[in-house]
Design a protein around this motif. Structure first.
Motif, PDB file in Angstrom:
ATOM      1  N   ARG A 140     -12.855  36.403  -4.578  1.00 35.08           N
ATOM      2  CA  ARG A 140     -11.561  36.593  -3.934  1.00 35.08           C
ATOM      3  C   ARG A 140     -11.628  37.828  -3.033  1.00 35.08           C
ATOM      4  NH1 ARG A 140      -7.160  37.038  -8.490  1.00 35.08           N
ATOM      5  NH2 ARG A 140      -8.629  38.688  -9.084  1.00 35.08           N
ATOM      6  N   VAL A 141     -10.655  37.940  -2.166  1.00 32.01           N
ATOM      7  CA  VAL A 141     -10.592  39.091  -1.263  1.00 32.01           C
ATOM      8  C   VAL A 141      -9.320  39.887  -1.544  1.00 32.01           C
ATOM      9  CG1 VAL A 141     -10.460  39.857   1.143  1.00 32.01           C
ATOM     10  CG2 VAL A 141     -11.918  37.916   0.524  1.00 32.01           C
ATOM     11  N   LEU A 159      -4.308  36.724   0.122  1.00 35.06           N
ATOM     12  CA  LEU A 159      -5.143  37.840  -0.313  1.00 35.06           C
ATOM     13  C   LEU A 159      -4.540  38.519  -1.538  1.00 35.06           C
ATOM     14  CD1 LEU A 159      -6.216  39.413   3.096  1.00 35.06           C
ATOM     15  CD2 LEU A 159      -7.173  37.488   1.847  1.00 35.06           C
ATOM     16  N   VAL A 160      -5.386  39.182  -2.306  1.00 34.59           N
ATOM     17  CA  VAL A 160      -4.982  39.787  -3.571  1.00 34.59           C
ATOM     18  C   VAL A 160      -4.526  41.222  -3.330  1.00 34.59           C
ATOM     19  CG1 VAL A 160      -5.729  40.429  -5.893  1.00 34.59           C
ATOM     20  CG2 VAL A 160      -6.639  38.352  -4.805  1.00 34.59           C
ATOM     21  N   LEU A 161      -3.336  41.550  -3.819  1.00 38.89           N
ATOM     22  CA  LEU A 161      -2.829  42.919  -3.745  1.00 38.89           C
ATOM     23  C   LEU A 161      -2.877  43.524  -5.146  1.00 38.89           C
ATOM     24  CD1 LEU A 161       0.261  42.437  -1.379  1.00 38.89           C
ATOM     25  CD2 LEU A 161      -2.143  42.804  -0.788  1.00 38.89           C
ATOM     26  N   LYS A 184      -2.495  50.773  13.134  1.00 42.74           N
ATOM     27  CA  LYS A 184      -2.515  49.811  12.040  1.00 42.74           C
ATOM     28  C   LYS A 184      -3.926  49.733  11.467  1.00 42.74           C
ATOM     29  CE  LYS A 184       1.257  46.904  13.741  1.00 42.74           C
ATOM     30  NZ  LYS A 184       1.654  45.529  14.139  1.00 42.74           N
ATOM     31  N   GLY A 185      -4.026  49.634  10.151  1.00 43.73           N
ATOM     32  CA  GLY A 185      -5.335  49.568   9.524  1.00 43.73           C
ATOM     33  C   GLY A 185      -5.346  48.650   8.323  1.00 43.73           C
ATOM     34  N   ILE A 186      -6.440  47.899   8.165  1.00 44.61           N
ATOM     35  CA  ILE A 186      -6.579  46.963   7.048  1.00 44.61           C
ATOM     36  C   ILE A 186      -7.985  47.085   6.472  1.00 44.61           C
ATOM     37  CG2 ILE A 186      -6.752  44.514   6.414  1.00 44.61           C
ATOM     38  CD1 ILE A 186      -4.607  43.919   8.489  1.00 44.61           C
ATOM     39  N   CYS A 187      -8.078  47.133   5.149  1.00 44.80           N
ATOM     40  CA  CYS A 187      -9.368  47.050   4.469  1.00 44.80           C
ATOM     41  C   CYS A 187      -9.406  45.756   3.670  1.00 44.80           C
ATOM     42  CB  CYS A 187      -9.587  48.239   3.532  1.00 44.80           C
ATOM     43  SG  CYS A 187     -11.229  48.238   2.752  1.00 44.80           S
ATOM     44  N   LEU A 188     -10.455  44.981   3.875  1.00 47.25           N
ATOM     45  CA  LEU A 188     -10.672  43.738   3.128  1.00 47.25           C
ATOM     46  C   LEU A 188     -11.797  43.973   2.136  1.00 47.25           C
ATOM     47  CD1 LEU A 188     -10.550  41.291   6.170  1.00 47.25           C
ATOM     48  CD2 LEU A 188      -8.688  41.819   4.578  1.00 47.25           C
ATOM     49  N   LEU A 189     -11.531  43.729   0.856  1.00 46.73           N
ATOM     50  CA  LEU A 189     -12.487  44.037  -0.203  1.00 46.73           C
ATOM     51  C   LEU A 189     -12.930  42.754  -0.900  1.00 46.73           C
ATOM     52  CD1 LEU A 189      -9.847  46.240  -0.390  1.00 46.73           C
ATOM     53  CD2 LEU A 189     -11.580  47.449  -1.712  1.00 46.73           C
ATOM     54  N   ALA A 207     -16.971  36.210   2.262  1.00 49.31           N
ATOM     55  CA  ALA A 207     -15.542  36.053   1.947  1.00 49.31           C
ATOM     56  C   ALA A 207     -14.673  36.940   2.843  1.00 49.31           C
ATOM     57  CB  ALA A 207     -15.305  36.381   0.476  1.00 49.31           C
ATOM     58  N   VAL A 208     -15.067  38.223   2.993  1.00 51.18           N
ATOM     59  CA  VAL A 208     -14.240  39.118   3.819  1.00 51.18           C
ATOM     60  C   VAL A 208     -14.351  38.756   5.300  1.00 51.18           C
ATOM     61  CG1 VAL A 208     -14.337  41.010   2.146  1.00 51.18           C
ATOM     62  CG2 VAL A 208     -16.070  40.896   3.954  1.00 51.18           C
ATOM     63  N   LEU A 209     -15.527  38.289   5.702  1.00 52.09           N
ATOM     64  CA  LEU A 209     -15.718  37.922   7.105  1.00 52.09           C
ATOM     65  C   LEU A 209     -14.911  36.677   7.467  1.00 52.09           C
ATOM     66  CD1 LEU A 209     -17.126  38.721   9.680  1.00 52.09           C
ATOM     67  CD2 LEU A 209     -19.143  37.437   8.943  1.00 52.09           C
ATOM     68  N   GLN A 210     -14.806  35.741   6.541  1.00 55.57           N
ATOM     69  CA  GLN A 210     -14.000  34.547   6.781  1.00 55.57           C
ATOM     70  C   GLN A 210     -12.526  34.919   6.985  1.00 55.57           C
ATOM     71  OE1 GLN A 210     -15.133  32.301   3.297  1.00 55.57           O
ATOM     72  NE2 GLN A 210     -16.521  30.971   4.458  1.00 55.57           N
TER      73      GLN A 210
END
Length: 265
Positions: A140-141, A159-161, A184-189, A207-210
């Motif tokens: 999961r991301v 996405l999971v918070l 604006k900023g986003i981190c995908l883990l 997963a994060v790239l998708q």
């Protein structure tokens, strides 16, 4: 101070970009961030246009030896690339750092964002690993963002918070400095098992790239990455089986070696 930052960057050419976003990555756990960003850069054919001078940000504590010959000092490279869309807006700047800076990390982040803003960037994206106990076929991301509106949009995407956690290194710090500038900023883990933290996890990178390519509406060929994922999955399964075997061998006592007291328990 800003003049010093300008002197720390070497620009080969300054591209004219239309509403670009910035994607930045450094090495981290399971190579999630760097694996995803480097694959994106190569598949887009992004062109190098600038780099950060390393002397103020990296301390060398060793040397490479090749065929018994000591090599000259080599500092990690920190390079900018750009990619332009055809016939539409939404270009991309990709920053790739070979290593995390060992000093002045905050200043390092400012240098990156100074150039990004000069070229029109308003959104910054980074990647990281989300450590979890178990291995999953499809990681999961998780998501973190600089404002609540972005979080709502990310949650709608599935996405999971996870509320409270820590993003180590430049993959997290860059977004914090971006927030200071009202960017604006986003981190995908990407989820990664704790016991595989030192191994590469291309499944998490994929997963994060998708997710990123959907957000930015970019199409790239994922075939090579999928092949890498399948190879890595086989290696991971071997590691898991070997770990189980070692656990059984260590904690299981054969019947003929048990004491009478153990047999009665």
């Amino acid at each position: 101070m800003k003049r010093r930052r300008e002197e720390s960057i070497k620009i080969y050419k300054e591209p004219k970009l239309i509403k670009p976003s910035l994607v930045a990555a450094w090495p981290g756990i399971a190579n999630v961030a760097l694996g995803a960003t480097d694959y994106l850069r190569k598949k887009l054919g992004a062109e190098e246009f600038a780099e950060i001078e390393p002397l103020s940000f990296f301390d060398l504590n060793g040397v490479f030896v090749e065929e018994n010959l000591i090599q000259s000092p080599r500092f990690p490279q920190s390079k900018f690339y750009y990619w332009k869309r055809k016939e539409t807006e939404g270009d991309l700047i990709i920053f790739v750092g070979e290593a995390q800076p060992t000093s002045q990390s905050y200043e390092f982040a400012k240098i990156i964002l100074d150039l990004a803003q000069r070229l029109g960037v308003r959104e910054v994206y980074t990647f990281a690993a989300a450590l979890v106990p178990q291995f999953a076929e499809k990681p999961r991301v998780w998501a973190a963002a600089t404002d609540s509106q972005l979080l709502s949009e990310l949650e709608e995407r599935g996405l999971v918070l996870k509320n409270d956690f820590y993003i180590a290194g430049m993959n997290g710090l860059l977004l914090s400095v971006a927030k200071e500038r009202d960017m604006k900023g986003i981190c995908l883990l990407g989820e990664t098992p704790r016991y595989l933290g030192e191994m590469g996890n291309p499944a998490a990178s994929q997963a994060v790239l998708q997710v990123l390519t959907k957000i930015l509406e970019i199409k790239i060929d994922m075939t090579e990455l999928e092949d890498t994922v399948q190879q890595a999955r086989q290696e991971i399964e071997k590691v898991i089986k070997e770990s189980r075997r070692e656990f059984i061998d260590h904690f299981t006592v054969p019947l003929w070696e048990r004491t009478e007291e153990e047999e009665n328990d």
